[in-house]
Design a protein around this motif. Sequence first.
Motif, PDB file in Angstrom:
ATOM      1  N   SER A  70     -14.206  92.152  14.592  1.00 43.12           N
ATOM      2  CA  SER A  70     -14.288  91.657  13.440  1.00 43.12           C
ATOM      3  C   SER A  70     -12.793  91.680  12.720  1.00 43.12           C
ATOM      4  O   SER A  70     -12.589  90.775  12.025  1.00 43.12           O
ATOM      5  CB  SER A  70     -15.173  92.826  12.613  1.00 43.12           C
ATOM      6  N   THR A  71     -12.227  92.847  13.009  1.00 42.74           N
ATOM      7  CA  THR A  71     -10.785  92.605  12.462  1.00 42.74           C
ATOM      8  C   THR A  71      -9.903  91.696  12.814  1.00 42.74           C
ATOM      9  O   THR A  71      -9.101  91.175  12.280  1.00 42.74           O
ATOM     10  CB  THR A  71     -10.057  94.161  12.704  1.00 42.74           C
ATOM     11  N   LEU A  72      -9.962  91.562  14.270  1.00 39.58           N
ATOM     12  CA  LEU A  72      -9.299  90.214  14.861  1.00 39.58           C
ATOM     13  C   LEU A  72      -9.708  88.819  14.239  1.00 39.58           C
ATOM     14  O   LEU A  72      -8.945  88.048  13.744  1.00 39.58           O
ATOM     15  CB  LEU A  72      -9.378  90.144  16.325  1.00 39.58           C
ATOM     16  N   ASP A  73     -11.036  88.688  14.039  1.00 40.51           N
ATOM     17  CA  ASP A  73     -11.655  87.645  13.325  1.00 40.51           C
ATOM     18  C   ASP A  73     -10.882  87.465  12.133  1.00 40.51           C
ATOM     19  O   ASP A  73     -10.572  86.364  11.488  1.00 40.51           O
ATOM     20  CB  ASP A  73     -13.159  87.566  13.145  1.00 40.51           C
ATOM     21  N   GLN A  74     -10.980  88.624  11.203  1.00 42.49           N
ATOM     22  CA  GLN A  74     -10.380  88.551  10.000  1.00 42.49           C
ATOM     23  C   GLN A  74      -8.937  87.962   9.933  1.00 42.49           C
ATOM     24  O   GLN A  74      -8.328  87.372   9.088  1.00 42.49           O
ATOM     25  CB  GLN A  74     -10.557  89.879   9.165  1.00 42.49           C
ATOM     26  N   MET A  75      -7.955  88.675  10.842  1.00 36.30           N
ATOM     27  CA  MET A  75      -6.664  88.369  10.999  1.00 36.30           C
ATOM     28  C   MET A  75      -6.565  86.799  11.305  1.00 36.30           C
ATOM     29  O   MET A  75      -5.579  86.136  10.913  1.00 36.30           O
ATOM     30  CB  MET A  75      -6.223  89.360  11.944  1.00 36.30           C
ATOM     31  N   ARG A  76      -7.376  86.239  12.359  1.00 33.40           N
ATOM     32  CA  ARG A  76      -7.228  84.998  12.688  1.00 33.40           C
ATOM     33  C   ARG A  76      -7.361  83.979  11.599  1.00 33.40           C
ATOM     34  O   ARG A  76      -6.608  83.200  11.517  1.00 33.40           O
ATOM     35  CB  ARG A  76      -7.994  84.769  13.941  1.00 33.40           C
ATOM     36  N   HIS A  77      -8.353  84.138  10.605  1.00 34.43           N
ATOM     37  CA  HIS A  77      -8.690  83.419   9.510  1.00 34.43           C
ATOM     38  C   HIS A  77      -7.580  83.510   8.673  1.00 34.43           C
ATOM     39  O   HIS A  77      -6.831  82.649   7.977  1.00 34.43           O
ATOM     40  CB  HIS A  77      -9.931  83.838   8.641  1.00 34.43           C
ATOM     41  N   PHE A  78      -7.052  84.864   8.261  1.00 34.08           N
ATOM     42  CA  PHE A  78      -6.010  85.016   7.398  1.00 34.08           C
ATOM     43  C   PHE A  78      -4.496  84.232   8.007  1.00 34.08           C
ATOM     44  O   PHE A  78      -3.952  83.561   7.138  1.00 34.08           O
ATOM     45  CB  PHE A  78      -5.594  86.380   7.321  1.00 34.08           C
ATOM     46  N   LEU A  79      -4.342  84.522   9.176  1.00 36.57           N
ATOM     47  CA  LEU A  79      -3.195  83.796   9.964  1.00 36.57           C
ATOM     48  C   LEU A  79      -3.195  82.280   9.819  1.00 36.57           C
ATOM     49  O   LEU A  79      -2.188  81.467   9.418  1.00 36.57           O
ATOM     50  CB  LEU A  79      -2.964  84.233  11.253  1.00 36.57           C
ATOM     51  N   TRP A  80      -4.371  81.683   9.876  1.00 36.38           N
ATOM     52  CA  TRP A  80      -4.580  80.310   9.730  1.00 36.38           C
ATOM     53  C   TRP A  80      -4.134  79.890   8.312  1.00 36.38           C
ATOM     54  O   TRP A  80      -3.422  78.644   8.177  1.00 36.38           O
ATOM     55  CB  TRP A  80      -6.092  79.960  10.223  1.00 36.38           C
TER      56      TRP A  80
END
Length: 136
Positions: A70-80
């Motif tokens: 979940s944390t990595l998914d949030q980070m991936r979205h934020f980084l995009w």
Amino acid sequence: MLRKNRKDVMDRESRDSMEEIHLRILRVTDDLRMIQRELNCAAMQAPTDPELMEALADAPEIETIQVLKSTLDQMRHFLWFYVQVVTSDSEMGEKFRQTLRHEAPVQVPEMEQKFQSATDAIMLRYLADSKHRKPN
């Protein structure tokens, strides 16, 4: 003169801060790669080791993996969104870059303040929501 010196100090602090973030990103990236390798090895061994399979399927193990995911998914979205804003030619991208440079934002006429793309609106919403969101 005082304003220029203050700006130089802020620029230096910003560069130092970005350097610290860069180093942390490198460390976290390395940690994530090591975690991936270790999980991969465990997944490869699990089918032949019933005790390992049971340990990997244990509730705390699964919950920890789900929190990481979940944390990595949030980070991936934020980084995009971050890359979109920082590299785009939109008004929001320019305001964001000015904020990063600690410059005063340019005053824009009211009609031009409308977002030029859906990405800008989504990024603002994401940033506003993320201030109150826990990283699962």
